[in-house]
Each structure stands twice: as C-alpha cells, then as structure tokens.
Design a protein around this motif. Sequence first.
Motif: not given
Length: 259
Positions: A161-186
């Motif tokens: 649900x957030x754009x990220x560089x993969x440092x903290x959360x594991x990227x997922x090439x299938x499911x990351x693109x299936x959700x909209x992204x939001x600006x959030x503190x957590x």
Amino acid sequence: MIVIGLGTGRSGTASLAKLLNAQQDALCFHEMNPSSVRFAGTPRPFINAIDEYQTILDGGDPSMLTVDLSRQVVVKAYDELCKMNQVRLIGDIAFYYLTYVEMLAARNPNIRFLCLRRDIEATVASWMHKSSIPRWRSKYLADRLGAMITRSPFHESRNFWMNHNGEYWEPDPVWDKCFPKFEAKSKPEAIRKYCEYYYEKADGIAPKLAGVFRYVDAEYMNDIDYQKEILSFVGIPSDQHVFTDAHIHRSDYRKKMPR
C-alpha cells in the motif's frame, strides 16, 4: 450469469467463493490472473476474461480461458472447470476489479458485481497479519544472520500500500502493482487509507449500477437467509445450495447497512 466479487481483500472472499462454488454448474475463481493486471490502467486482461466467460456460458470450450497457472488454487479451479459439461455461472473474486467495474458492466449486461464489505479496523489487523513473512525461530535467526553477513535487507513483512525501495519491506512483483499506493506515516495507516478509498469509490459506483451491483457484508455470511438473497441477486432464484454447516443467527442486518 457472470459474477465478479470485489472488496478490499481480507473481507470474506473465502465464504463468498464457497457459496458460489456450491451451486450447480457453477465455478468461481479466486484471483484468477493477478500476474497480468494492475489496480488501474490494464483493461485488456479484464475484457478478455469477461469475453471468455461469456463464450464458455454459450457452450464454448471451458479450457479456452486465460488463467495464472503459477498459483495452485487457480490451477485446481481451472482443472475443475475443464471437466464441467455445462457452466451456468462463472466468475472471479479479486480486490483489483474496482476501477474496471463500470467498463465491464458496459461490456456485458450478464455480469453481477458483489462487493464484500468488512469493518475497516478488523481488515487492517487481518492485512497486517497476512502481509507478514512467517518463519520458524531457527529460520528467523538464520535469515537475520545471513542478512547481516551479506549486508542485504532483512524483511519481516510486505507492504502493498506504499511506494518503497525494498529496504524495509520485501518487494512483491505480482501483488505490489495490484494495489493503489498512499502517503502514510505507517503501514497500518496506509492500509486504513486504502480501505477508506476503496469504499468511497464503491459507494460512488453503487447508485450508477443499481440492479447489478450490491454489497455483501462479511458479518452476515453465516445467515442462510442472507445467502439466499445473494444467490437470488446473481440469478439463482431456486435450487439454491447454502451453507448446511453454517451457524444460523437472526441478526437484523437489513436495518444496519444500506444496500
């Protein structure tokens, strides 16, 4: 009839799929082809699916359907479909249909849309659990040590649900693109924004597609009368198969939530 289920995810998809698949000559997928789609901007895979569904309903070869065979749950459903002699109801349940609903409704008048709905805080908690990366303790320690040695990221969860560089959360090439992204503190805040956004968009669609679009509230899926309403809505007014093992309660759901 063609049935498309949608909702935020973690909102009762298993119960809805169970209900639809229990009907005679019916088969409903669960996230049939996520590899080929995005949350918005990829209309062709959805158009193809609806056209292929209609061809099958018209007596065409059930094997002529594009599915993601990398997912075992989809493989199982596809193999069952290929063995069916007659198909009266076919569809799919996936959260990523939301932005395509109006386009698909215009494409085929035989579609009925069921939008699952669940308490947002419960959905956030469920998604937090679902998106974590579980490990046995020994595996956790080994992976953490390996990450330290190789100076590579150590991931304990995914964040769709957030754009990220993969440092903290594991990227997922299938499911990351299936959700909209939001600006959030957590991450929980981002999931909450996603749910609020989803229901706001669905609320805008519902009055435009009255008669073919309705909400399904997860908390009432154990109610047999409620199940019958859903089946009647998608074109199964008789010969209905409901959950014979369900706990029946008599909640007055009609007064609680708008249709």
